[in-house]
Design an enzyme around this catalytic site. Structure first.
Site, PDB file in Angstrom:
ATOM      1  N   LYS A 164       3.939  15.321  27.874  1.00 11.02           N
ATOM      2  CA  LYS A 164       5.228  14.728  27.506  1.00 11.02           C
ATOM      3  C   LYS A 164       6.239  14.985  28.619  1.00 11.02           C
ATOM      4  CE  LYS A 164       8.589  14.669  23.677  1.00 11.02           C
ATOM      5  NZ  LYS A 164       8.938  15.243  22.360  1.00 11.02           N
ATOM      6  N   SER A 215       9.871  12.220  18.627  1.00 12.32           N
ATOM      7  CA  SER A 215      10.135  11.756  19.978  1.00 12.32           C
ATOM      8  C   SER A 215       8.905  11.712  20.877  1.00 12.32           C
ATOM      9  CB  SER A 215      11.190  12.670  20.611  1.00 12.32           C
ATOM     10  OG  SER A 215      10.703  14.003  20.717  1.00 12.32           O
ATOM     11  N   SER A 259       8.768  15.956  15.780  1.00 19.10           N
ATOM     12  CA  SER A 259       8.483  15.052  16.904  1.00 19.10           C
ATOM     13  C   SER A 259       7.034  15.011  17.359  1.00 19.10           C
ATOM     14  CB  SER A 259       9.371  15.406  18.102  1.00 19.10           C
ATOM     15  OG  SER A 259      10.700  15.018  17.854  1.00 19.10           O
TER      16      SER A 259
END
Length: 479
Positions: A71, A146, A170
């Site tokens: 990420k 996210s 997330s």
């Protein structure tokens, strides 16, 4: 190479048997990402020259030569790290996050950085400077957020595993939306050193994969003490794969009434089916109450936004990151750089947090939220006195359409109502596929006591072995 039907064990065997080389695996992975990602936009940066480590030991290191997605809020030395924000669009770190250093020691291969909501603030991966990511099951739906880029990269078969971060759901919400497994470890189980901070008392790095065992293998590597992070526990890290393949007979399973009341129709049926699977296998099912669930969303958004407003003060256009042009003085540099560099959702949270921390509002908002957080923690402590694990839906609905909720922040925030509590309480939580609802994946959330990720893996693996959801191919990826 597409990984829809692969896992870490299968790739490790191919590498050991010489069926494929680590160099070719890296090249094929990048090639597949370039082709597949035209549809889903899961990546911000792809390393065209990705290379495996030298002197790979496939027998010793399960992750040796295995491509892993990262990420884009996790610092990587020499690889651009943007947090999906304009303000960091050209930031090139000069050090590695601790989790990256540990993965390098395990000889994993890094192929790039995945898309996300800017600074991890969002539930749909639409709040990205680099455009929205699409759900591999339906290209008109969001992948959640996210960590939507990491989830979509795994679900579409671009990689077998990815790192994400979880501040209020997330990892788990995107895992549910994309039909994969995702785990947020206990706060303090994994070092946050090198994770771009959002809410420092809530943030936790975790893992996403199609197979439960793959996440266990990665967590084995990244968990544990770190001299750079004072919040990391010194507790010994067990072999999480040792909890797999077990039965659940006698396991005390709590099902919160408030969580089940939040869903209905096909979603409730899908979750109840998985609970019945546990019951039929000998688990003891107990209906319980988490009475402060109705307060979790306002509590979380006050605490998280307050911490974010503090953490994001460092982005000022002076030290690093984007600097606005045509400025007249120092104040102008600050104002214009932040106004132009941050997206709308980030600015919204900074303003909310700054207000909650202001002299006139502190007692009424931030202090009160901190007190309610304590009550939420006590709810969980009470349940775990008589139960081993808590299960329920991960989300109230399947993935929604792109553009459907982005203009309604309150509706978007309520997506986190079932996942936030685990962050506020600091307990481990995961989402495992629970079937399809209206043709889209649904997730079963599993929570356990602090530092009891083993029980989470045990239950998730049992569910996975029963429904074999990993055998399904995302409909958006079918030719």
């Amino acid at each position: 190479m597409n990984y829809l039907n692969e896992n870490i064990d299968s790739l490790n065997k191919k590498l050991q048997d010489g069926e494929i080389t680590a160099e070719d695996l890296a090249k094929e992975t990048v090639k597949n990402i370039k082709e597949t990602d035209k549809k889903i936009n899961a990546w911000i940066t792809v390393d065209d020259d990705a290379k495996p480590a030298e002197n790979l030991d496939f027998a010793k290191n399960k992750l040796a030569g295995i491509p892993i997605a990262i990420k884009d809020n996790i610092i990587t030395n020499g690889m651009k790290t943007t947090a999906a924000s304009h303000i960091l669009c050209n930031y090139m770190p000069v050090y590695d996050a601790t989790v990256i250093s540990k993965l390098k020691k395990a000889q994993a291969t890094f192929v790039g950085k995945t898309n996300m909501d800017e600074f991890a603030m969002g539930s749909s991966t639409e709040h990205s400077y680099y455009g929205a990511t699409r759900n591999p099951w339906d290209l008109e739906k969001v992948p959640g957020g996210s960590s939507g880029g990491s989830a979509a990269a795994v679900a579409s078969g671009e990689v077998v595993a990815a790192l994400g971060s979880d501040t209020g759901g997330s990892i788990r919400q995107p895992a549910a939306f994309n039909g994969i497994f995702g785990i947020k470890p206990t706060y303090g189980r994994v070092s946050r050193w090198g994770l771009i901070a959002f809410g420092s008392s809530l943030d936790q790095i975790g893992v996403m994969s199609k197979r439960v065992k793959d996440s266990a293998e990665v967590l084995n590597v990244i968990a544990g003490p770190d001299e750079h992070d004072a919040t990391v526990s010194e507790k010994e890290v067990p072999d999480f794969t040792s909890f797999l393949g077990q039965d659940v007979k006698g396991l005390r399973v709590a099902v919160p009434k408030e969580y089940m009341d939040a869903v209905d129709g096909e979603m409730r049926d899908a979750i109840q089916k998985q609970i019945d699977v546990l019951k039929d296998a000998g688990a003891v099912i107990n209906e319980v109450s988490l009475p402060h669930t109705k307060y979790v969303v306002p509590t979380y958004y006050i605490v998280a936004s307050s911490e974010a407003s503090s953490n994001l003060q460092r982005y000022d256009g002076i030290r690093y990151g984007y600097r606005a042009k045509d400025t007249k003085n120092l104040l102008d540099v600050y104002v214009k750089s932040r106004s132009e560099g941050f997206g709308d959702e980030v600015k919204r949270r900074i303003m909310l947090g700054s207000f909650a921390l202001s002299a006139g509002a502190y007692d009424e908002f931030f202090k009160k939220a901190a007190q309610v957080r304590t009550l939420i923690c006590r709810d969980f402590e009470k349940i775990f006195e008589e139960n081993d694990v808590i299960v329920g839906p991960t989300t109230t609905e399947p993935a929604f359409g792109i553009g459907e909720e982005i203009s309604d922040p309150i509706k978007m925030y309520n997506n986190d109502i079932l996942t936030i509590s685990a962050n506020l309480a600091g307990i481990p939580a995961a989402s495992v596929p629970a079937g399809l609802v209206d043709g889209m994946p649904a997730g079963l959330q599993i929570m356990a006591k602090r530092f009891d990720e083993g029980t989470v893996f045990k239950v998730a693996d049992f569910i996975e072995r029963n429904n074999k959801f990993y055998e399904k191919t995302p409909t958006g990826m079918e030719d």
